[in-house]
Design a protein around this motif. Structure first.
Motif, PDB file in Angstrom:
ATOM      1  N   MET A  64       0.808  -1.215   0.000  1.00  0.00           N
ATOM      2  CA  MET A  64       0.000   0.000   0.000  1.00  0.00           C
ATOM      3  C   MET A  64       0.839   1.263   0.000  1.00  0.00           C
ATOM      4  O   MET A  64       0.339   2.349  -0.265  1.00  0.00           O
ATOM      5  CB  MET A  64      -0.932  -0.005   1.213  1.00  0.00           C
ATOM      6  CG  MET A  64      -1.876  -1.203   1.199  1.00  0.00           C
ATOM      7  SD  MET A  64      -2.813  -1.407   2.723  1.00  0.00           S
ATOM      8  CE  MET A  64      -4.004  -0.082   2.605  1.00  0.00           C
ATOM      9  N   SER A  65       2.146   1.112   0.296  1.00  0.00           N
ATOM     10  CA  SER A  65       2.983   2.307   0.447  1.00  0.00           C
ATOM     11  C   SER A  65       3.314   2.981  -0.868  1.00  0.00           C
ATOM     12  O   SER A  65       3.652   4.165  -0.878  1.00  0.00           O
ATOM     13  CB  SER A  65       4.290   1.930   1.157  1.00  0.00           C
ATOM     14  OG  SER A  65       5.043   1.035   0.358  1.00  0.00           O
ATOM     15  N   SER A  66       3.204   2.240  -1.988  1.00  0.00           N
ATOM     16  CA  SER A  66       3.574   2.837  -3.278  1.00  0.00           C
ATOM     17  C   SER A  66       2.698   4.035  -3.590  1.00  0.00           C
ATOM     18  O   SER A  66       3.116   4.978  -4.258  1.00  0.00           O
ATOM     19  CB  SER A  66       3.438   1.805  -4.397  1.00  0.00           C
ATOM     20  OG  SER A  66       4.134   0.635  -4.067  1.00  0.00           O
ATOM     21  N   CYS A  67       1.452   3.980  -3.119  1.00  0.00           N
ATOM     22  CA  CYS A  67       0.525   5.080  -3.344  1.00  0.00           C
ATOM     23  C   CYS A  67       0.736   6.092  -2.227  1.00  0.00           C
ATOM     24  O   CYS A  67       0.454   5.800  -1.065  1.00  0.00           O
ATOM     25  CB  CYS A  67      -0.900   4.534  -3.327  1.00  0.00           C
ATOM     26  SG  CYS A  67      -2.151   5.757  -3.674  1.00  0.00           S
ATOM     27  N   PHE A  68       1.290   7.260  -2.547  1.00  0.00           N
ATOM     28  CA  PHE A  68       1.613   8.206  -1.480  1.00  0.00           C
ATOM     29  C   PHE A  68       1.039   9.575  -1.785  1.00  0.00           C
ATOM     30  O   PHE A  68       0.660   9.822  -2.930  1.00  0.00           O
ATOM     31  CB  PHE A  68       3.139   8.229  -1.263  1.00  0.00           C
ATOM     32  CG  PHE A  68       3.880   9.121  -2.230  1.00  0.00           C
ATOM     33  CD1 PHE A  68       4.093   8.739  -3.544  1.00  0.00           C
ATOM     34  CD2 PHE A  68       4.326  10.378  -1.824  1.00  0.00           C
ATOM     35  CE1 PHE A  68       4.761   9.560  -4.436  1.00  0.00           C
ATOM     36  CE2 PHE A  68       4.987  11.205  -2.713  1.00  0.00           C
ATOM     37  CZ  PHE A  68       5.208  10.799  -4.025  1.00  0.00           C
ATOM     38  N   ALA A 127      13.550   5.563  -5.170  1.00  0.00           N
ATOM     39  CA  ALA A 127      12.140   5.492  -5.542  1.00  0.00           C
ATOM     40  C   ALA A 127      11.948   6.147  -6.899  1.00  0.00           C
ATOM     41  O   ALA A 127      12.624   7.129  -7.221  1.00  0.00           O
ATOM     42  CB  ALA A 127      11.275   6.187  -4.502  1.00  0.00           C
ATOM     43  N   PHE A 128      11.077   5.602  -7.698  1.00  0.00           N
ATOM     44  CA  PHE A 128      10.766   6.172  -9.006  1.00  0.00           C
ATOM     45  C   PHE A 128       9.359   6.729  -8.947  1.00  0.00           C
ATOM     46  O   PHE A 128       8.428   6.001  -8.613  1.00  0.00           O
ATOM     47  CB  PHE A 128      10.868   5.098 -10.093  1.00  0.00           C
ATOM     48  CG  PHE A 128      10.557   5.625 -11.459  1.00  0.00           C
ATOM     49  CD1 PHE A 128      11.512   6.342 -12.161  1.00  0.00           C
ATOM     50  CD2 PHE A 128       9.306   5.425 -12.019  1.00  0.00           C
ATOM     51  CE1 PHE A 128      11.210   6.849 -13.414  1.00  0.00           C
ATOM     52  CE2 PHE A 128       9.007   5.931 -13.277  1.00  0.00           C
ATOM     53  CZ  PHE A 128       9.968   6.643 -13.972  1.00  0.00           C
ATOM     54  N   LYS A 129       9.206   8.008  -9.227  1.00  0.00           N
ATOM     55  CA  LYS A 129       7.894   8.642  -9.065  1.00  0.00           C
ATOM     56  C   LYS A 129       7.202   8.870 -10.412  1.00  0.00           C
ATOM     57  O   LYS A 129       7.844   9.198 -11.402  1.00  0.00           O
ATOM     58  CB  LYS A 129       8.042   9.983  -8.342  1.00  0.00           C
ATOM     59  CG  LYS A 129       8.496   9.816  -6.908  1.00  0.00           C
ATOM     60  CD  LYS A 129       8.524  11.141  -6.181  1.00  0.00           C
ATOM     61  CE  LYS A 129       9.097  10.953  -4.775  1.00  0.00           C
ATOM     62  NZ  LYS A 129       9.204  12.225  -4.050  1.00  0.00           N
ATOM     63  N   ASP A 130       5.887   8.719 -10.375  1.00  0.00           N
ATOM     64  CA  ASP A 130       5.096   8.938 -11.593  1.00  0.00           C
ATOM     65  C   ASP A 130       3.677   9.285 -11.171  1.00  0.00           C
ATOM     66  O   ASP A 130       3.237   8.889 -10.094  1.00  0.00           O
ATOM     67  CB  ASP A 130       5.089   7.656 -12.450  1.00  0.00           C
ATOM     68  CG  ASP A 130       4.359   7.860 -13.772  1.00  0.00           C
ATOM     69  OD1 ASP A 130       4.298   9.010 -14.247  1.00  0.00           O
ATOM     70  OD2 ASP A 130       3.853   6.865 -14.311  1.00  0.00           O
ATOM     71  N   ARG A 131       2.998  10.055 -11.992  1.00  0.00           N
ATOM     72  CA  ARG A 131       1.584  10.313 -11.751  1.00  0.00           C
ATOM     73  C   ARG A 131       0.822   9.880 -13.010  1.00  0.00           C
ATOM     74  O   ARG A 131       0.797  10.599 -14.006  1.00  0.00           O
ATOM     75  CB  ARG A 131       1.358  11.797 -11.474  1.00  0.00           C
ATOM     76  CG  ARG A 131      -0.114  12.158 -11.438  1.00  0.00           C
ATOM     77  CD  ARG A 131      -0.318  13.585 -11.015  1.00  0.00           C
ATOM     78  NE  ARG A 131      -0.145  13.729  -9.574  1.00  0.00           N
ATOM     79  CZ  ARG A 131      -0.569  14.796  -8.890  1.00  0.00           C
ATOM     80  NH1 ARG A 131      -1.152  15.781  -9.509  1.00  0.00           N
ATOM     81  NH2 ARG A 131      -0.394  14.858  -7.592  1.00  0.00           N
ATOM     82  N   PRO A 132       0.233   8.701 -12.969  1.00  0.00           N
ATOM     83  CA  PRO A 132      -0.481   8.226 -14.164  1.00  0.00           C
ATOM     84  C   PRO A 132      -1.639   9.162 -14.505  1.00  0.00           C
ATOM     85  O   PRO A 132      -2.342   9.637 -13.614  1.00  0.00           O
ATOM     86  CB  PRO A 132      -1.028   6.853 -13.732  1.00  0.00           C
ATOM     87  CG  PRO A 132      -0.255   6.470 -12.522  1.00  0.00           C
ATOM     88  CD  PRO A 132       0.142   7.740 -11.862  1.00  0.00           C
ATOM     89  N   GLU A 133      -1.804   9.453 -15.764  1.00  0.00           N
ATOM     90  CA  GLU A 133      -2.902  10.310 -16.217  1.00  0.00           C
ATOM     91  C   GLU A 133      -4.076   9.422 -16.603  1.00  0.00           C
ATOM     92  O   GLU A 133      -3.968   8.602 -17.507  1.00  0.00           O
ATOM     93  CB  GLU A 133      -2.436  11.123 -17.424  1.00  0.00           C
ATOM     94  CG  GLU A 133      -3.497  11.976 -18.055  1.00  0.00           C
ATOM     95  CD  GLU A 133      -3.557  13.382 -17.454  1.00  0.00           C
ATOM     96  OE1 GLU A 133      -4.331  14.181 -17.962  1.00  0.00           O
ATOM     97  OE2 GLU A 133      -2.823  13.657 -16.474  1.00  0.00           O
TER      98      GLU A 133
END
Lengths: 395, 171
Positions: free
Chosen positions: A119-123, B25-31
């Motif tokens: 659940m931590s991936s969603c931040f 960590a690899f960050k992304d915001r899916p559209e």
């Protein structure tokens, strides 16, 4: 319907990872560790496994669609019959139920059931992803938060039966204390009813210490047909009853004080296991406890207590341990439950199945219940206050 | 946990570890955007809200009046039969006081939410909405409430055309 089931199915090994708010390992890596441990405990290798059943909750937590396929390698699903099942929070107990019919049908002899949640991936908080389970047209414009539905249900339960928050808080005290003896636990603690009642108000009547945390973790069991199980172990734990039931997502259209769908699921499982008097015939239970009142709600749905009477005569910490502690009348959530061990959704339900397995095998160490348990029940629950999954196990 | 197992895997990290770059960590915001067709039943429900009315659907077999409306009865598993207007007054079945917003963020002023059985809907058929013009400690299960609507020119055919429900005194 059940008369035609001929093949008995046993759990022969279980594995689990640490449960924590955030773990560096990926979901695949966590699945691998839990699966590997379950195989080692069963004394077999992946070569012996015929099929794999995966349980994992919303794709939105990981931000990866087809999450089952994504996790398959870590669960031993590579180049094998593999399927993901998903019934929200009920998934953790539904996963071994699905694995059970793989074996009971006669189609496979050894099947892995693996549950994972990260659940931590969603931040910054997975709650935001959780809100997408609500109806987009009616409910989401109201700014709904998932805790709302629990608060509304808890209030209704308290109102209908006259149950007090002080009584409900004893469940959080018991489970978090039980979790002190679980080496994988995320939130073990020695707390008091006063601590619960003075903790931060989230959505009244729900306070901080009434709730289980978001978690990362994985758990797995190996299941085998009777003739195989008897070759592999002297201590098989038989899956003698399975049940599941789904109600409507129109959760405001039913009286929230009682989970009828949990009762229907329990009745199915008890009928199959030949259980007529649940509180007398069941020695240890792990009802789903994402919130403290849920343990009471679900124990009543499981017919371990009459409606509204789970906390009858429970006024303080001593009373709850006397009734439902490990050396109490009927040990409930000896693991420490979701409140103490943590709540990686699908893996949390599977943790309960693992706990009953270890309790019946007398492998639970400091957590071992004292009544020489022969029959145990694990239950999970989820979606929009609507699904119940139940499994009865025996030695 | 089994007494036969000595080591459990998993490596914890804190939110601070993430924020201060101590964890890869690899960050992304899916559209992902959506336009949901409201469907037959909800479409009519929303259009009626714009007119200041609340409509349900009745199944003549089980006799239930369903709010919000549905084109089929899930219990009888047949089409529902007629549109039925229900009142904008009702009774609180359960309520709670939320200090959390949709992303679990703290709200400065809590909002009160409730499941309300509207007059004219079948027993137990509630809707979710907010309560207003009342203090949290004054709310009771069984309390009588009435909808407070947006002015007609501001309504857009959404559940939020009702601002909230407020308590009503009944003699």
């Amino acid at each position: 319907m059940m008369a035609s089931i001929k093949r008995k199915v046993a759990v022969i090994g279980a594995g689990i990872t640490l449960f924590r708010r955030r773990l560096k390992e990926t979901g695949r890596e966590l699945s691998f560790y839990a699966t590997k441990m379950a195989l080692e405990q069963a004394g077999i290798t992946l070569d012996d496994v015929d099929a794999v059943v995966c349980g994992t909750a919303p794709d939105a937590f990981d931000g990866v669609h087809m999450k089952g396929e994504y996790l398959a390698d870590g669960m031993g699903g590579h180049r094998r019959p593999f399927v993901r099942v998903y019934v929200g929070g009920g998934t953790g107990v539904f996963t071994p139920i699905a694995a059970w019919w793989h074996v009971a049908s006669g189609h496979f002899d050894i099947v892995l059931a693996v549950a994972e949640e990260k659940m931590s991936s969603c931040f910054p908080h997975p709650q935001k992803a959780f809100t997408t389970i609500f109806d987009p047209i009616y409910t989401r414009p109201l700014g709904a938060n998932l805790v709302w539905i629990f608060a509304l249900e808890m209030q209704r339960y308290m109102h209908v039966h006259g149950v007090k928050k002080e009584q409900i808080a004893t469940i959080a005290v018991k489970n978090k204390r039980n979790a002190l003896d679980h080496p994988c636990a995320q939130l073990p603690a020695k707390i008091t009813v006063k601590d619960v009642l003075e903790s931060e108000v989230m959505v009244w009547p729900v306070q901080r210490l009434d709730i289980s945390p978001p978690s990362d973790g994985a758990a797995a069991v190996v299941m085998a047909a009777e003739h195989v199980a008897k070759q592999l172990t002297d201590d098989p734990v038989w899956m003698e009853g399975v049940g599941w039931c789904l109600d409507s997502t129109y959760w405001t259209n039913r009286d929230l004080y009682y989970p009828k769908y949990v009762e229907y699921a329990a009745r199915m499982a008890y009928k199959m296991a030949g259980i007529k008097n649940p509180p007398k015939e069941i020695d240890v239970a792990e009802p789903y406890d994402p919130f403290d009142y849920k343990e009471a709600h679900h124990a009543e749905g499981l017919m371990l207590a009459r409606k509204g009477e789970y906390l009858k005569d429970v006024k303080d910490e001593d009373d709850i341990f006397a009734k439902y502690g490990r050396d109490g009348d009927l040990p409930i959530c000896p693991s420490g439950g979701l409140l103490g061990v943590g709540n990686p959704i699908a893996a949390a339900g599977m943790m309960k199945v693992c706990e009953i397995f270890w309790q019946l095998r007398k492998e639970a160490g400091k957590r071992q219940v004292k009544n020489d348990p022969r029959t145990g029940v694990a239950q999970a629950w989820g979606d929009l206050m609507q699904v119940g999954t139940v499994m009865v196990m025996r030695v | 946990m089994s007494v036969k197992v000595k080591e459990y895997r998993g490596t914890y990290y804190s939110r601070k570890d993430l924020e201060e770059g101590r964890v890869m960590a690899f960050k992304d915001r899916p559209e992902a955007r959506y336009a949901w067709a409201t469907g037959v039943a909800m479409g009519r429900f929303l259009a009626e809200l714009k007119q200041g009315r609340i409509v349900g659907r009745k199944c003549r077999v089980c006799g239930r009046v369903l709010v919000p409306p549905r084109m089929f009865c899930e219990m009888c598993f047949r089409p529902t039969d007629e549109w039925v207007y229900v009142s904008d007054t009702g009774t609180v079945l359960t309520y709670s006081v939320s200090y959390l917003g949709p992303a679990a963020e703290r709200l400065k002023e809590p909002i009160i939410i409730a499941v309300i059985q509207l007059d004219g809907a079948s027993p137990g058929i509630g809707i979710l909405h907010k309560l207003g013009e009342v203090k949290p400690e004054e709310v009771k299960v069984g309390m009588r409430v009435k909808a407070v609507w947006k002015p007609p020119e501001e309504r857009e055919g959404a559940i939020t055309d009702i601002l909230y429900f407020r308590p009503v005194e009944e003699g």
